[in-house]
Design an enzyme around this catalytic site. Sequence first.
Site, PDB file in Angstrom:
ATOM      1  N   GLY A   1       2.287   6.002  -3.956  1.00 51.76           N
ATOM      2  CA  GLY A   1       2.963   5.694  -5.213  1.00 51.76           C
ATOM      3  C   GLY A   1       2.657   4.286  -5.685  1.00 51.76           C
ATOM      4  O   GLY A   1       1.586   3.748  -5.422  1.00 51.76           O
TER       5      GLY A   1
ATOM      6  N   CYS B   1      -5.033   9.645 -12.551  1.00 48.58           N
ATOM      7  CA  CYS B   1      -5.492   9.494 -11.179  1.00 48.58           C
ATOM      8  C   CYS B   1      -6.169   8.147 -11.041  1.00 48.58           C
ATOM      9  O   CYS B   1      -7.027   7.798 -11.830  1.00 48.58           O
ATOM     10  CB  CYS B   1      -6.476  10.605 -10.834  1.00 48.58           C
TER      11      CYS B   1
ATOM     12  N   GLU C   1      -0.102   3.882   0.363  1.00 46.86           N
ATOM     13  CA  GLU C   1      -1.264   4.003  -0.536  1.00 46.86           C
ATOM     14  C   GLU C   1      -0.714   3.803  -1.938  1.00 46.86           C
ATOM     15  O   GLU C   1      -0.048   4.672  -2.484  1.00 46.86           O
ATOM     16  CB  GLU C   1      -1.930   5.356  -0.361  1.00 46.86           C
TER      17      GLU C   1
END
Length: 594
Positions: A275, A331, A297
């Site tokens: 997140g 993304c 991450e």
Amino acid sequence: MLFWWPLLVLSIAFAICRFLLLLIPPNVPSIEVDASDVLEDGSQTKENGYIYIPSKGKQAQKDKVQCYEPATMKYLGFYPAVTSEEVKVHVAQARKAQKTWANSSFKQRRQFLRILLKYIIEHQALICEVSSRDTGKTMVDASLGEIMTTCEKITWLLAEGERWLKPEFRSSGRSMLHKRGKVEFHPIGVIGAIISWNYPFHNIFNPMLAAVFSGNAVVIKVSEHSSWSGCFYFRIIQVALVAVGAPENLVHVITGFGETGQALVSSVDKIIFVGSPAVGRMIMQKASETLIPVTLELGGKDAFIVCEDADVPHVVQIAVRGALQSSGQNCAGAERFYVHRDIYPTFVAQIVKLVKSVTVGPPSGGKYDMGAICMQEHADKLQSLVNDALEKGAEIVGRGSFGNLGEDAVDQFFPPTVIVNANHTMKLMQEEAFGPIIPIMKFDTDEEVIKLANDSNYGLGCAVFSNNRKRAVDIASQIHCGVVAINDFASNYMCQSLPFGGVKHSGFGRFAGVEGLRACCLVKSVVEDRWWPYIRTKIPKPIQYPISENGFEFQESLVEALYSLNVWDRLRALVGVLKMISEQNSTSQTDKRS
């Protein structure tokens, strides 16, 4: 010569047998997963499938997670927001199941993976359609980001997973030559995972596969923006576990908001979080209360560097894919483009031409290159970043086009956008955009572009393009990040033997590879006597209690005998050590006689 012929024949025969065994398909049962409630059967109309209008700002209703298609705003249903007390129950159930699963064989674990792999391959369209409906991405992007990466991870675990979880023998050093040292990898217990929405299928399977294969239980809190798909994917896991006789409640998928995630962190033995940096800090703070290990991450702002000797047409295709990865599904991909001044005009012209050919629209509404943006109001943030760049001298030179969005279209789409004259005063070059924007900046020297690439709070990955491979490797080696691709972008993640993760605000710890698999383990070092019971550890007389007067002198000689850089000094010290032991033994025997 006659001696080698039998060995050669046996080797060839062994190779042929291995090849023939590969031709025999493994006995893997098929599983049936109920998907009747997630399939688009065409029966939904405006009357029975209404448009959902979420409240602006923070969710007003905290007891339910409302689900809808971001591309069409069609309502999908809701799931309960699991309370803190309910989280504890889930973890307790998982902990009980893990005690049984910890004793499972690798054969049973591999069969679980094979069943999943078989189901995934046979139901690719279903898995991709569910991901597409819940996040707005196209079927092709779902296949690339969800199916291929997950299949690659399963394949790697099947091939190498057991090898890297078996005890690993290490050297025992000079002072412990009579000992044997090894590292054992035991399950941690219950692993918690709080995952993001951009890859709802892979983000569930990624931590689950590593956790379960290493003997753990896992409780996964899915994003409130992809709970609908996450709960369906959970069914696949449940049915596969039943098929191999795994204990009930080994894997849990729970839904909810921040309170649910905080409760999970407080209850498990390790937490994996995917997140934002802001939430990552909160996770670390909560994890510090129970001192559990954390893997974070937290996204990236990857640099995409194009040298003047690069193959421009080839690079342009990769650049657009890197920037628009997952159809603008926010993304984390290539977000900062640095192009050498000599090829800057050519590169810009070609990338603009390609981007203008990209069409944006609902994945279910036709053949579009990009879908919708998953998160509510994210398009506003992207436009804000673009506006800031324009105010500081940037220019939009190309955008993709919208397809037929329909009369019920909402502000969930953002066209791919090429921006030139970018610089580091702009928020667009510093903040994570998580969207289909290509800001391009010129550079003149390798030293300059290295400095630019490192001028970021993030450090997830980078890509460097040059026909001089040595030059590309040299540039990449000086960029402070966790993932590097030479003459490609994001290919690292398809190499599941490699660890994946970043530095700085991109987080720490690693997924994938040996490092990611062993991160799911309690790493235990073990030392035992090499030739037990014939040679055992015995404390030398000079340092036995009560310690003799020459105890420290003995230690000095022992250290020199073991570690001196000069061989002759070591031999001289060894003689002294043996002499002192002999004298001490003689004194002891004399004392006994008297």
